[in-house]
Design an enzyme around this catalytic site. Structure first.
Site, PDB file in Angstrom:
ATOM      1  N   GLU A 162     -34.152   0.376   0.633  1.00 49.10           N
ATOM      2  CA  GLU A 162     -35.041   0.441   1.796  1.00 49.10           C
ATOM      3  C   GLU A 162     -36.370   1.054   1.349  1.00 49.10           C
ATOM      4  O   GLU A 162     -36.397   2.095   0.681  1.00 49.10           O
ATOM      5  CB  GLU A 162     -34.439   1.318   2.898  1.00 49.10           C
TER       6      GLU A 162
ATOM      7  N   ASP B 221     -37.982  -8.372   7.201  1.00 47.63           N
ATOM      8  CA  ASP B 221     -38.340  -7.501   6.088  1.00 47.63           C
ATOM      9  C   ASP B 221     -37.911  -8.095   4.746  1.00 47.63           C
ATOM     10  O   ASP B 221     -36.931  -8.831   4.695  1.00 47.63           O
ATOM     11  CB  ASP B 221     -37.723  -6.104   6.297  1.00 47.63           C
TER      12      ASP B 221
ATOM     13  N   HIS C  96     -35.595  -4.163   1.540  1.00 49.71           N
ATOM     14  CA  HIS C  96     -35.892  -4.019   2.962  1.00 49.71           C
ATOM     15  C   HIS C  96     -37.155  -3.187   3.155  1.00 49.71           C
ATOM     16  O   HIS C  96     -37.535  -2.421   2.276  1.00 49.71           O
ATOM     17  CB  HIS C  96     -34.792  -3.232   3.685  1.00 49.71           C
ATOM     18  N   TYR C  97     -37.755  -3.286   4.341  1.00 50.18           N
ATOM     19  CA  TYR C  97     -38.630  -2.198   4.788  1.00 50.18           C
ATOM     20  C   TYR C  97     -37.978  -1.528   5.989  1.00 50.18           C
ATOM     21  O   TYR C  97     -37.164  -2.131   6.700  1.00 50.18           O
ATOM     22  CB  TYR C  97     -40.054  -2.638   5.061  1.00 50.18           C
ATOM     23  N   THR C  98     -38.382  -0.255   6.204  1.00 52.54           N
ATOM     24  CA  THR C  98     -37.689   0.519   7.238  1.00 52.54           C
ATOM     25  C   THR C  98     -38.303   0.346   8.618  1.00 52.54           C
ATOM     26  O   THR C  98     -37.654   0.644   9.622  1.00 52.54           O
ATOM     27  CB  THR C  98     -37.721   2.022   6.885  1.00 52.54           C
TER      28      THR C  98
ATOM     29  N   HIS D  78     -34.311  -9.029   2.798  1.00 51.42           N
ATOM     30  CA  HIS D  78     -33.395  -9.118   3.941  1.00 51.42           C
ATOM     31  C   HIS D  78     -33.664 -10.413   4.715  1.00 51.42           C
ATOM     32  O   HIS D  78     -32.756 -11.054   5.240  1.00 51.42           O
ATOM     33  CB  HIS D  78     -33.592  -7.896   4.840  1.00 51.42           C
TER      34      HIS D  78
HETATM   35 ZN   LIG Z   1     -33.597  -4.881   6.413  1.00 53.75          ZN
END
Ligand SMILES: [Zn+2]
Length: 296
Positions: free
Chosen positions: A135, A192, A66-68, A182
């Site tokens: 993340e 993401d 993921h990225y936040t 994700h």
């Molecule tokens: Zn995510």
């Protein structure tokens, strides 16, 4: 538990009151006697683990990236104090005071982190149950004069992501095709880790999957990479590869699913248009899967 205390309190009260109270106490103590149960003694036992079944595998099957879409303070706050979490957070500035690249572990790997939400990959849904979530601190998209631009990932952050992911993959024997974004497992609502996440570089380092250019060229044949192909054929391949798609999807959602795939495997153009190159990339990926016995 309160019976004895109630008996002693009744001493010294007026006789008439005592008469009634004794009556009440008889009722109360009768009630107490009925609710008392004999103390349970645990049965001693031992586990014999000398015979092992062959029908078993790891609970953890998937690694989700993921990225936040927040800075470090915001990311940490969201992931520790709200109803979302991940096993690991990789800061954009990856070194701590001792000069050692440092990832934060926010949830022990033995526990479920709440990072995937409604999700599907290769026959499984609710992927929080069977995945590790990483993340990565990254702003997602930045507004510029010419529109929104994806925020790049610093090389040190990617190096740390690769090192951590390799360990996780090795420990749980995660199949290359089960290292996903994700946006792959929840493409209807998530983007993401975005088009600048270097999946190809990760695959070269043993994290995830990337088709050999030679095999993509083979499947492309003499066609123009941008030549339109039937959407139905692309959706069929996406489904066989692992995406949550079906021919019943409205046209707009079919395009969105194709865009999610392209953002991962052909980030130069992820408008979601079905073209020959997308088809060839999918064929090359399905060929890898077939070679691995459809490793799931
Ligand atoms: Zn995510």
């Amino acid at each position: 538990m309160n019976c004895l205390r109630r008996v002693s309190r009744t001493t010294g009260v007026a006789a008439i009151a005592e008469y009634w109270l004794i009556g009440l106490l008889i009722l109360a103590s009768a009630g107490c006697r009925q609710s008392v149960t004999a103390p349970q003694t645990a049965t001693a036992y031992r586990i014999d683990g000398s015979r092992q079944a062959i029908g078993a595998d790891e609970r953890i099957q998937v690694l989700v990236i993921h990225y936040t879409a927040e800075d470090f303070a915001g990311s940490l706050s969201t992931l520790t104090a709200e109803q979302v979490s991940a096993h690991y957070l990789i800061p954009a500035v990856t070194r701590d005071n001792h000069g050692m690249p440092t990832a934060l572990r926010l949830v022990d790997e033995s526990r479920r982190a709440w990072h995937a939400g409604e999700s599907y990959w290769r026959g499984r849904d609710h992927l929080n149950d069977t995945s590790i979530g990483i993340e990565i601190e990254n702003g997602g998209y930045r507004r510029t004069l010419t529109g929104y631009r994806a925020v790049p990932y610093p090389p040190d952050q990617i190096a740390l992501t690769i090192a951590l992911s390799r360990d996780i993959i090795r420990r749980y024997h995660i199949a290359p095709g089960n290292v996903v974004g994700h946006s792959d497992i929840a493409w209807r609502r998530k983007q993401d880790p975005g088009p600048l996440f270097p999946w190809r570089q990760l695959a070269a380092a043993g994290v995830g999957i990337w088709p050999a250019q030679q095999r993509v060229s083979y499947y492309l044949g003499r066609r123009d990479p941008k030549a339109p192909v039937a959407m139905g054929g692309i959706i069929d391949r996406l489904g066989r590869y692992g995406y949550d798609v079906s021919m019943q999807l409205p046209a707009q959602l079919r395009q969105k699913a194709v865009a999610a795939f392209q953002m991962h495997f052909r980030p130069g153009d992820f408008r979601g248009l079905p073209d020959a190159e997308t088809e060839a990339i999918l064929d090359a990926l399905l060929e890898i899967d077939a070679g691995q016995g459809g490793a799931r």
